[in-house]
Design a protein around this motif. Structure first.
Motif, short mmCIF file in Angstrom:
data_model
loop_
_atom_site.label_atom_id
_atom_site.label_comp_id
_atom_site.label_asym_id
_atom_site.label_seq_id
_atom_site.Cartn_x
_atom_site.Cartn_y
_atom_site.Cartn_z
N GLU A 76 0.82 -1.21 0.00
CA GLU A 76 0.00 0.00 0.00
C GLU A 76 0.85 1.26 0.00
O GLU A 76 1.90 1.32 0.64
N ILE A 77 0.37 2.26 -0.72
CA ILE A 77 1.01 3.58 -0.77
C ILE A 77 -0.01 4.61 -0.31
O ILE A 77 -1.15 4.59 -0.78
N ARG A 78 0.40 5.47 0.59
CA ARG A 78 -0.47 6.57 1.02
C ARG A 78 -0.11 7.83 0.25
O ARG A 78 1.06 8.24 0.24
N VAL A 79 -1.11 8.41 -0.39
CA VAL A 79 -0.90 9.59 -1.23
C VAL A 79 -1.50 10.80 -0.53
O VAL A 79 -2.67 10.79 -0.14
N TYR A 80 -0.68 11.86 -0.36
CA TYR A 80 -1.13 13.07 0.33
C TYR A 80 -1.05 14.27 -0.61
O TYR A 80 -0.20 14.31 -1.53
N ALA A 81 -1.91 15.25 -0.38
CA ALA A 81 -1.87 16.49 -1.15
C ALA A 81 -0.68 17.33 -0.69
O ALA A 81 -0.26 17.27 0.46
N THR A 82 -0.11 18.10 -1.60
CA THR A 82 1.03 18.95 -1.26
C THR A 82 0.58 20.37 -0.90
O THR A 82 1.36 21.15 -0.38
N ILE B 188 -12.95 16.79 -0.41
CA ILE B 188 -11.49 16.75 -0.42
C ILE B 188 -11.05 15.69 0.60
O ILE B 188 -11.41 15.78 1.78
N TYR B 189 -10.29 14.73 0.13
CA TYR B 189 -9.93 13.60 1.00
C TYR B 189 -8.62 13.86 1.74
O TYR B 189 -7.74 14.59 1.26
N SER B 190 -8.51 13.24 2.91
CA SER B 190 -7.31 13.40 3.74
C SER B 190 -6.11 12.73 3.07
O SER B 190 -5.00 13.27 3.07
N TYR B 191 -6.31 11.57 2.53
CA TYR B 191 -5.29 10.87 1.75
C TYR B 191 -5.98 9.76 0.96
O TYR B 191 -7.16 9.47 1.16
N ILE B 192 -5.25 9.18 0.05
CA ILE B 192 -5.76 8.08 -0.77
C ILE B 192 -4.82 6.89 -0.63
O ILE B 192 -3.60 7.04 -0.74
N ILE B 193 -5.39 5.73 -0.34
CA ILE B 193 -4.60 4.51 -0.24
C ILE B 193 -4.57 3.83 -1.60
O ILE B 193 -5.61 3.47 -2.15
N VAL B 194 -3.36 3.69 -2.15
CA VAL B 194 -3.18 3.02 -3.44
C VAL B 194 -2.61 1.63 -3.18
O VAL B 194 -1.55 1.49 -2.56
N ARG B 195 -3.34 0.62 -3.63
CA ARG B 195 -2.91 -0.77 -3.42
C ARG B 195 -2.27 -1.29 -4.70
O ARG B 195 -2.91 -1.36 -5.76
N ASP C 265 5.87 11.98 -9.17
CA ASP C 265 6.08 12.84 -10.35
C ASP C 265 4.80 13.56 -10.76
O ASP C 265 4.85 14.57 -11.47
N MET C 266 3.65 13.04 -10.31
CA MET C 266 2.37 13.69 -10.61
C MET C 266 2.12 14.89 -9.69
O MET C 266 1.15 15.61 -9.86
N GLY C 267 3.00 15.07 -8.70
CA GLY C 267 2.89 16.24 -7.82
C GLY C 267 2.31 15.95 -6.45
O GLY C 267 1.91 16.88 -5.75
N TYR C 268 2.29 14.70 -6.05
CA TYR C 268 1.74 14.34 -4.74
C TYR C 268 2.84 13.76 -3.84
O TYR C 268 3.85 13.26 -4.32
N ARG C 269 2.60 13.86 -2.54
CA ARG C 269 3.54 13.28 -1.57
C ARG C 269 3.12 11.85 -1.28
O ARG C 269 1.94 11.59 -1.07
N VAL C 270 4.08 10.95 -1.25
CA VAL C 270 3.77 9.53 -1.06
C VAL C 270 4.51 8.97 0.15
O VAL C 270 5.62 9.41 0.48
N GLU C 271 3.88 8.01 0.81
CA GLU C 271 4.49 7.26 1.90
C GLU C 271 4.11 5.80 1.72
O GLU C 271 2.98 5.50 1.31
N ASN C 272 5.04 4.91 2.02
CA ASN C 272 4.70 3.49 1.97
C ASN C 272 5.51 2.74 3.01
O ASN C 272 6.61 3.14 3.39
N ASN C 273 4.95 1.62 3.47
CA ASN C 273 5.59 0.84 4.52
C ASN C 273 6.84 0.13 4.04
O ASN C 273 7.67 -0.28 4.84
#
Length: 452
Positions: A59-65, A273-280, A296-304
């Motif tokens: 899973e990747i957590r995607v956050y707005a910048t 407007i969502y807090s974050y999006i979980i990408v599986r 590269d699309m302009g979002y901040r990402v975090e993953n375990n």
């Protein structure tokens, strides 16, 4: 060779103090190395387990910048766009709303996490759920606790955590929780206009205004806890996202919805407007690639996966340091063996010379000293491993307290391969440490040795 072994054992027995001190030195060295490595491996396994259970490595957590740029906000369109990225199975929007909770006399601070029923089904595949899962029931959210929430609940009077209380075995599912949510503030300009319209006093009649009481801009709701996820590293309070949206809309003030950002004109957006999006992602091997694409699309990402690598790197460094510390004790033990064997050679020059005169060759002399070294190494290695296991009981208790793990957890498990390796290395190192003294002993000439 039988008489050589008997001579070696007799020599060790005759010089008891020196033998015991050498074994103690080896024992401490082996204990230090084994204990340090076991502690490092145990801590690593525990931390890796915590990272893996706190969220899938797929899973990747995607956050707005930015909350002020509309093209950087996380909307339904963005979720659809992310779901179409190569190697992505699904994108799940998440809506977080912060609030205080109170259940059975215990309070907590956290978020209501709105997710789709599809994502709740994903959670149920990796952990058991006690009770039920939240359902869409209009505007009254039903809650699903992660088991980690128990560690955030504490008694407001005694400050005892729920997980450490006498009630820790009681199920939270089936109870009601009071959730307090902060409401949006009314527009200040409108408030001022209302005050002017209601003012009736003339300038002459005006008096100093009394200090205004601070208004409580919160509202408390009693919600049902319908289930609990067995994952102790999950600290979320889940609910159905569609039900949460309806619930929040009912609390809107001047079109402003709790938890929703405002634009640069301090006005609400016309979509969620969502807090974050979980990408599986379909496979852990593709996580880094997908993370880069989304970044590269302009979002901040975090993953375990990145967190897991960081943990492995940190723990690896810690294990290296612990290994070096333990090796210092091992080096001291090696020096002790060399000293013991050198002393044994000097003390037994006449004995060595006599053996050679009686027919013993250099191989017999070498075997005698190598056997004594191996015996010392083996005995010290076995005792060192046993002492390490005893020390592990004490260290484990301290590590569990330091890492705030559940009582009764045990991470100081010495693997069989490490026990066997430690004993073998102890024997080999002891033999190697005796090479120089043994070579010197084999070069002693019988006649010269008898006169020394």
């Amino acid at each position: 060779m039988g008489y050589i072994i008997k001579l070696s054992l007799a020599n060790l027995k005759q010089r008891k103090l020196r033998t015991v001190l050498t074994i103690i030195g080896i024992m401490i060295g082996i204990m230090s190395v084994v204990t340090m490595l076991t502690a490092g491996m145990g801590a690593r396994e525990s931390m890796v387990e915590q990272v893996e259970k706190s969220g899938s490595t797929r899973e990747i957590r995607v956050y707005a910048t930015s909350n002020k740029r509309k093209d950087r906000l996380l909307t339904d369109d963005v979720a659809v766009k992310l779901g179409r990225v190569d190697n992505v199975e699904e994108a799940y929007p998440v809506l977080d709303i912060s609030g205080d909770g109170k259940i059975n006399g215990y309070i907590t601070w956290g978020n209501l996490t709105g997710v789709s029923m599809d994502y709740i089904n994903v959670l149920s595949e990796t952990a058991e759920i006690e009770g039920k899962v939240p359902k869409k029931n209009g505007s009254r959210p039903e809650l699903l606790f992660g088991k980690g929430v128990r560690n955030t609940l504490y008694n407001e009077k005694t400050f005892v955590e729920y997980s450490k209380s006498v009630n820790k075995e009681k199920a939270l599912a089936g109870n009601k929780i009071d959730i307090t949510i902060s409401l949006p503030e009314e527009d200040k300009e409108e408030e001022e206009e209302k005050k002017e319209d209601t003012a009736t006093a003339t300038d002459a009649e005006k008096i100093e205004p009394e200090e205004e009481e601070e208004q409580d801009n919160t509202k408390t709701f009693k919600l049902d806890v319908v289930g609990e996820i067995s994952n102790e590293y999950d600290y979320n309070i889940y609910t159905d996202i569609d039900t949460l949206k309806v619930f929040l809309k009912r609390m809107s003030v001047d079109g402003k919805i709790p938890g929703q950002p405002l634009d640069k004109n301090n006005q609400p957006y016309n979509e969620w407007i969502y807090s974050y999006i979980i990408v599986r992602v379909d496979n852990t091997q593709n996580v880094e690639h997908v993370s880069k694409v989304i970044s590269d699309m302009g979002y901040r990402v975090e993953n375990n996966l990145e967190m897991l690598k960081s943990v492995n790197k940190t723990v690896g460094t810690m294990q290296l340091i612990l290994g070096i510390v333990g090796s210092i004790a091992a080096v001291v033990a090696i020096i002790g063996i060399i000293n013991t064997m050198m002393t044994a050679v000097y003390d037994r020059i006449r004995e060595i010379s006599l053996l050679k005169m009686l027919g013993a060759d250099s191989d017999d002399i070498s075997f005698m000293f190598f056997f004594e070294s191996a015996f010392l190494g083996f005995t010290g290695g076995v005792l060192g491993v046993l002492l390490s296991m005893l020390a592990g009981l004490f260290i484990n208790k301290k590590l569990v307290q330091m890492m705030e793990m559940a009582e009764g957890s045990y991470i100081m498990n010495t693997p069989p391969w490490l026990i066997l390796t430690a004993i073998i290395i102890s024997v080999v190192v002891a033999i190697l440490a005796s090479v120089f003294p043994t070579r010197w002993a084999t070069k002693i000439k019988p006649l010269e040795g008898m006169t020394m």
